[in-house]
Motif scaffolding. Structure first.
Motif, mmCIF file in Angstrom:
data_model
loop_
_atom_site.group_PDB
_atom_site.id
_atom_site.type_symbol
_atom_site.label_atom_id
_atom_site.label_comp_id
_atom_site.label_asym_id
_atom_site.label_seq_id
_atom_site.Cartn_x
_atom_site.Cartn_y
_atom_site.Cartn_z
ATOM 1 N N ILE A 1 7.603 22.243 -20.295
ATOM 2 C CA ILE A 1 9.224 23.061 -20.976
ATOM 3 C C ILE A 1 8.376 24.497 -21.301
ATOM 4 O O ILE A 1 7.554 24.246 -21.934
ATOM 5 N N THR A 2 9.063 25.058 -21.001
ATOM 6 C CA THR A 2 8.716 26.572 -22.040
ATOM 7 C C THR A 2 9.462 26.999 -23.088
ATOM 8 O O THR A 2 10.783 26.883 -22.241
ATOM 9 N N ARG A 3 9.270 27.586 -24.100
ATOM 10 C CA ARG A 3 10.277 27.746 -24.599
ATOM 11 C C ARG A 3 11.092 28.614 -25.056
ATOM 12 O O ARG A 3 11.068 29.747 -23.594
ATOM 13 N N GLY A 4 12.441 29.049 -24.842
ATOM 14 C CA GLY A 4 13.780 29.542 -24.382
ATOM 15 C C GLY A 4 13.647 29.753 -23.097
ATOM 16 O O GLY A 4 14.499 30.379 -22.595
ATOM 17 N N VAL A 5 13.138 29.453 -22.194
ATOM 18 C CA VAL A 5 13.430 29.036 -20.823
ATOM 19 C C VAL A 5 13.807 27.529 -19.849
ATOM 20 O O VAL A 5 14.631 27.756 -19.610
ATOM 21 N N VAL A 6 12.813 26.617 -20.402
ATOM 22 C CA VAL A 6 13.429 25.596 -19.914
ATOM 23 C C VAL A 6 13.306 24.280 -21.131
ATOM 24 O O VAL A 6 12.020 24.307 -21.307
ATOM 25 N N SER A 7 14.243 24.200 -21.965
ATOM 26 C CA SER A 7 13.937 23.508 -23.028
ATOM 27 C C SER A 7 14.234 21.897 -22.383
ATOM 28 O O SER A 7 14.414 21.416 -21.647
ATOM 29 N N GLY A 8 13.384 20.878 -23.392
ATOM 30 C CA GLY A 8 13.277 19.530 -22.623
ATOM 31 C C GLY A 8 14.528 18.828 -23.283
ATOM 32 O O GLY A 8 15.059 18.158 -22.441
ATOM 33 N N ALA A 9 15.626 19.412 -23.941
ATOM 34 C CA ALA A 9 17.337 18.673 -24.293
ATOM 35 C C ALA A 9 17.721 19.028 -23.025
ATOM 36 O O ALA A 9 18.872 18.066 -22.733
ATOM 37 N N SER A 10 17.624 19.836 -22.566
ATOM 38 C CA SER A 10 18.250 20.916 -21.105
ATOM 39 C C SER A 10 18.390 19.612 -19.920
ATOM 40 O O SER A 10 18.400 19.237 -18.746
ATOM 41 N N LEU A 11 16.864 19.183 -19.620
ATOM 42 C CA LEU A 11 16.441 18.038 -18.641
ATOM 43 C C LEU A 11 16.777 16.864 -18.863
ATOM 44 O O LEU A 11 16.543 15.594 -17.740
ATOM 45 N N LEU A 12 15.968 16.411 -20.481
ATOM 46 C CA LEU A 12 16.080 15.425 -20.701
ATOM 47 C C LEU A 12 17.536 14.245 -20.837
ATOM 48 O O LEU A 12 19.038 14.976 -21.016
ATOM 49 N N LYS B 1 16.156 8.203 -23.580
ATOM 50 C CA LYS B 1 15.464 7.922 -25.185
ATOM 51 C C LYS B 1 14.321 8.973 -24.520
ATOM 52 O O LYS B 1 13.452 9.609 -24.802
ATOM 53 N N GLN B 2 13.500 8.654 -22.993
ATOM 54 C CA GLN B 2 13.055 9.555 -22.753
ATOM 55 C C GLN B 2 12.499 9.491 -20.919
ATOM 56 O O GLN B 2 13.795 8.518 -20.374
ATOM 57 N N GLY B 3 12.872 10.484 -20.212
ATOM 58 C CA GLY B 3 12.534 10.319 -18.929
ATOM 59 C C GLY B 3 11.476 11.595 -18.219
ATOM 60 O O GLY B 3 9.660 11.765 -19.472
ATOM 61 N N SER B 4 10.483 11.026 -17.264
ATOM 62 C CA SER B 4 9.957 11.810 -16.465
ATOM 63 C C SER B 4 9.984 12.643 -15.542
ATOM 64 O O SER B 4 10.918 12.346 -14.471
ATOM 65 N N VAL B 5 8.932 13.393 -14.576
ATOM 66 C CA VAL B 5 8.942 13.873 -13.043
ATOM 67 C C VAL B 5 7.802 13.775 -12.589
ATOM 68 O O VAL B 5 6.652 13.721 -13.963
ATOM 69 N N GLU B 6 7.794 13.006 -11.645
ATOM 70 C CA GLU B 6 6.214 13.252 -10.530
ATOM 71 C C GLU B 6 6.361 13.799 -9.443
ATOM 72 O O GLU B 6 7.617 13.699 -8.884
ATOM 73 N N LYS C 1 10.332 12.690 -24.394
ATOM 74 C CA LYS C 1 10.732 11.864 -24.879
ATOM 75 C C LYS C 1 11.649 12.334 -25.844
ATOM 76 O O LYS C 1 11.411 13.417 -26.952
ATOM 77 N N ARG C 2 12.273 11.626 -26.133
ATOM 78 C CA ARG C 2 13.483 12.197 -27.462
ATOM 79 C C ARG C 2 13.076 12.109 -28.917
ATOM 80 O O ARG C 2 12.749 10.947 -28.518
ATOM 81 N N GLN C 3 13.135 12.323 -29.289
ATOM 82 C CA GLN C 3 12.458 12.482 -30.737
ATOM 83 C C GLN C 3 13.683 12.839 -32.091
ATOM 84 O O GLN C 3 13.285 14.366 -32.000
ATOM 85 N N GLU C 4 14.086 11.993 -32.290
ATOM 86 C CA GLU C 4 15.538 12.152 -33.221
ATOM 87 C C GLU C 4 16.391 13.639 -32.457
ATOM 88 O O GLU C 4 16.729 13.228 -31.448
ATOM 89 N N GLU C 5 16.839 15.135 -33.281
ATOM 90 C CA GLU C 5 17.633 15.651 -32.660
ATOM 91 C C GLU C 5 16.516 16.833 -32.118
ATOM 92 O O GLU C 5 16.898 16.887 -30.700
ATOM 93 N N ASP C 6 15.207 16.204 -31.136
ATOM 94 C CA ASP C 6 14.767 17.279 -30.380
ATOM 95 C C ASP C 6 13.971 16.167 -29.138
ATOM 96 O O ASP C 6 14.001 14.849 -29.494
ATOM 97 N N VAL C 7 14.135 17.343 -27.845
ATOM 98 C CA VAL C 7 12.984 16.576 -26.947
ATOM 99 C C VAL C 7 11.692 16.979 -27.097
ATOM 100 O O VAL C 7 11.623 18.113 -26.854
ATOM 101 N N ARG C 8 10.002 16.720 -26.558
ATOM 102 C CA ARG C 8 9.134 16.798 -26.380
ATOM 103 C C ARG C 8 8.575 16.332 -25.655
ATOM 104 O O ARG C 8 9.103 15.434 -25.024
ATOM 105 N N GLN C 9 7.813 17.096 -25.632
ATOM 106 C CA GLN C 9 7.202 16.529 -23.906
ATOM 107 C C GLN C 9 5.601 15.929 -24.511
ATOM 108 O O GLN C 9 5.081 15.873 -25.582
ATOM 109 N N ASP C 10 5.630 14.885 -23.475
ATOM 110 C CA ASP C 10 4.388 13.592 -23.713
ATOM 111 C C ASP C 10 2.974 14.307 -22.827
ATOM 112 O O ASP C 10 3.294 14.896 -21.909
ATOM 113 N N SER C 11 2.578 13.348 -23.564
ATOM 114 C CA SER C 11 0.859 14.133 -22.230
ATOM 115 C C SER C 11 1.547 13.242 -20.924
ATOM 116 O O SER C 11 2.414 11.884 -20.757
ATOM 117 N N GLY C 12 0.891 13.824 -19.973
ATOM 118 C CA GLY C 12 1.354 13.088 -18.470
ATOM 119 C C GLY C 12 -0.276 13.039 -18.125
ATOM 120 O O GLY C 12 -1.564 13.026 -18.361
#
Ligand SMILES: Nc1ncnc2c1ncn2[C@@H]1O[C@H](COP(=O)(O)OP(=O)(O)OP(=O)(O)O)[C@@H](O)[C@H]1O
Ligand SMILES: [Mg+2]
Length: 698
Positions: free
Chosen positions: A50-61, A66-71, A88-99
């Motif tokens: 995810i790139t800030r201001g371009v591709v947000s986690g929230a727009s993808l999950l 609660k969680q999703g993935s792309v392979e 991964k959804r964390q409270e209001e935010d969606v963050r990317q996890d290690s892959g």
């Protein structure tokens, strides 16, 4: 790079879907909102995160998940790569996890940033893009999101130019110029600094010369002073030697004096010995004279024979006398014996006259018997009286003889005594003479001794004279010694004074040398600085006059090349898409499209929707080709993804897409379109459907 497939889990309208991509041209077909663009966004997310201001986690999950993935599976540079990222959804935010990433079966767990870095390397994109929010190369070459196609042209020209400069790395020339200015400022500062150092070089050189002159003078004066010092030291040493010699002589003199004293003492002893011996001789002389007198007084007679004879006579007279005495005693004894006998006989007569009875036999004593006994007794008395008479007669004679023998003995004794006295006197004389002889002998030996002593006195006197002579030789020694000492003291002072001067000069010299060193160093530094200043000026000149201009020229050249190529390619694609008789296109220096219609320049904004799309597509494709052509290392040249490139196209225009695809000649082309006509232009069609808010692919 060829995309093999992608697996989506809880991404936008997808819950769990796998999409496989063949090589060649593929159409993603589907209704509006069926989930086509989602696949492309998922691919971009898989690559860059995810790139800030371009591709947000929230727009993808997917909402509510609660969680999703792309392979993503793809092949690049003969390597099969799998990359998987998680959201991964964390409270209001969606963050990317290690892959993880699997390259040719080799799996590596990694953080999102590490994954991006590895992907940039695999894709051959400049690593400095790692910190950039947009992966511009990917967006300008591989995939531009649907809405951003026209956006490029609508953006402010400065921003576009700036972006393109970055993509083509032209920007570096400006940065080089900017950095060069920084360097130049730094050089100027350095120059000022160095100029400050060099400023007083001449004065310092003059100072150095003066110091050197001063040093030379000091060295000369040191040399002279050292010569003086050496001389003074030699004088001092000589004086010390002299003093030592003098001291030795004084010692010798003292020894001589003490020797003299010893000799004097010896002499005194000898003289007193001589005197004592003289006195003894006098005494002896006197004694000898006395003895002589005495011995002369004694007349010596030879008495030895007489003495023997008188002795014999005396012994004989004594013997005779004793025998006479013996005879006298015998006679007196005889008389006494006879007298006793008479007394005894008379008593017997008396006793018998009165005796009546025999005491032994108790018989009466007869008269006759008494008379008989009286008679025999009277006979015995008469005989005894006769014997007494005879003995008394003899005794008278003996007494006469005795007187004579006594006189003889007396006379002889006196004679003998006299003779003994004479003998003793002779003996005494002899003794006196002996004594005298001894005294004379002693006198002789004393005389001998005196003679010897006198000889010794003589030799002592000779020695004394000798010593005196030598002592005389050492006359004035002490005075000389005192003088020498005084001179030595003077020399000491002199030497010390010179030494002080030498030390002072040396100290001065040392400080001068130190100063010289310091100034030399300073001058050296200043000369170095001067050289450095020249060098700095050269560099400054080179940078200012040549390098910056060169960078401008190079930048211009590179820019011109990009511009020319871009212009050419843009026109080519434009020709494919638009009727050139009606409209022409070129780009200005800011890469803004200049469109001419009917001989007039027209603003992009005023064009029809289809015309805008055509120009945007032509611009987009030209961008792809120019970047791929100019940036050698990019590994994504085989792939192009176009999302709804035909928005507002007429059916006629849609046909041109076929020509565009031919012109692109890319190994893998993915086109998203809801235009069914496109299906006939492509080799493969992937259908996307959405049912009850969930997309599926067939
Ligand atoms: N976070 C999300 N969760 C669930 N659904 C989403 C999410 N974000 C978008 N959607 C929906 O997913 C669907 C698919 O969107 P997508 O952009 O893929 O459509 P499309 O096929 O590209 O349509 P178009 O042809 O209009 O571009 C849309 O209905 C959209 O509203
Ligand atoms: Mg879409």
């Amino acid at each position: 790079m060829i995309i093999k497939g992608v697996k989506l889990q809880n991404i936008r309208s997808y819950i769990d879907e796998s999409i496989e991509f063949p090589e060649g041209s593929t159409l993603l077909a589907g209704e509006i909102g069926s989930g086509k663009s989602s696949i492309l966004l998922a691919i971009e997310f898989a690559l860059f995160g995810i790139t800030r201001g371009v591709v947000s986690g929230a727009s993808l999950l997917r909402t509510g998940k609660k969680q999703g993935s792309v392979e993503l599976h793809f092949r690049i540079q003969n390597k099969d790569v799998v990359i998987k990222r998680f959201l991964k959804r964390q409270e209001e935010d969606v963050r990317q996890d290690s892959g993880y990433i699997i390259v040719d079966g080799l799996k590596k767990e990694a953080t999102p940033v590490e994954l991006k870095s590895m992907v940039l390397e695999l894709l051959g994109y400049p690593p400095q893009l790692l910190t950039k929010s947009k992966s511009l190369i990917y967006r300008y070459t591989v995939y531009t999101p649907q809405e951003e196609m026209k956006q490029i042209l609508l953006e402010k020209s400065e921003y576009r130019v700036d972006t393109l400069r970055k993509v083509f790395q032209i920007d570096k020339y400006r940065r080089i110029r900017e950095n060069t200015q920084i360097v130049l400022r730094a050089i100027k500062q350095q120059q000022n600094l160095v100029e400050g150092i060099v400023q007083d070089l001449k004065e310092k050189q003059e100072q150095l010369k003066q110091i050197k002159d001063g040093l030379k003078q000091a060295e000369q004066s040191l040399e002279q002073s050292e010569i003086k010092l050496k001389k003074a030291q030699t004088e001092l040493r000589n004086k010390q030697e002299q003093i030592k010699k003098n001291e030795r002589q004084i010692k010798e003199l003292n020894q001589l004096k003490s020797n003299l004293e010893v000799e004097e003492t010896k002499l005194r002893n000898k003289v007193s010995l001589i005197q004592r011996d003289g006195k003894e001789i006098n005494q002896l002389e006197k004694e000898t004279n006395d003895l002589l007198e005495k011995s002369e007084e004694i007349k010596v007679v030879e008495t030895a024979k007489d003495e023997k004879r008188i002795q014999t006579e005396l012994e004989k007279a004594q013997q005779e006398h004793e025998e006479v005495l013996k005879k006298q005693a015998e006679l007196e004894k005889d008389i006494k014996q006879q007298e006793f006998i008479i007394k005894q006989e008379k008593k017997v007569v008396d006793d018998i006259s009165s005796l009546k009875k025999c005491p032994v036999c108790r018989q009466d004593v007869t008269e006759e018997h008494v008379e008989h006994i009286k008679k025999s007794q009277e006979n015995k008395i008469k005989a005894a009286e006769k014997l007494i008479q005879k003995s008394q007669f003899d005794l008278e004679y003996v007494k006469e003889v005795l007187t004579k023998t006594k006189e003889d003995v007396q006379r002889l004794r006196e004679q003998h005594k006299k003779l003994i006295e004479l003998r003793i006197m002779a003996k005494e004389k002899q003794n006196l003479q002996n004594l005298m002889h001894e005294k004379q002998k002693r006198m002789k030996s004393l005389e001998e001794e005196i003679k010897k002593l006198k000889q010794e006195v003589g030799s002592i006197n000779t020695a004394k004279v000798e010593i005196h002579k030598r002592v005389e030789g050492y006359k004035n020694l002490e005075e000389e010694y005192e003088k020498l000492k005084e001179e030595l003291e003077g020399l000491f002072v002199k030497e010390k004074e010179i030494a002080v001067v030498v030390t002072k000069i040396k100290t001065e010299l040392f400080s001068k040398q130190e100063n010289l060193k310091a100034v030399e160093e300073e001058v050296h530094k200043k000369l170095e600085a001067k050289k450095r200043l020249q060098k700095l000026k050269q560099i400054q000149n080179w940078l200012q006059e040549l390098f910056i201009n060169l960078m401008t020229v190079i930048e211009h050249h590179v820019m011109m090349r990009v511009y020319n190529e871009f212009n050419e390619i843009l026109q080519q694609f434009f020709e494919v898409l638009v009727e050139t008789e009606v409209m022409t296109i070129r780009i200005d220096e800011e890469f803004s499209p200049v469109i001419e219609q009917n001989g007039y320049e027209v603003d992009y904004e005023y064009l029809s929707g289809g015309e805008k799309t055509s120009i945007a597509l032509a611009y987009r494709l030209a961008l792809n080709k120019v970047i791929n052509d100019l940036i050698e290392n990019i590994k994504t040249k085989d792939l192009i993804i176009l999302d709804e490139p035909t928005d507002g196209f007429s059916t006629q225009q849609l046909d041109k897409i076929r020509d565009v695809l031919d012109a692109l000649n890319t190994k893998q082309t993915i086109i998203v379109s809801h235009e069914s006509k496109i299906e006939s232009f492509v080799e493969n069609v992937i259908r996307v459907n959405k049912h009850e808010h969930t997309s599926t692919v067939t």
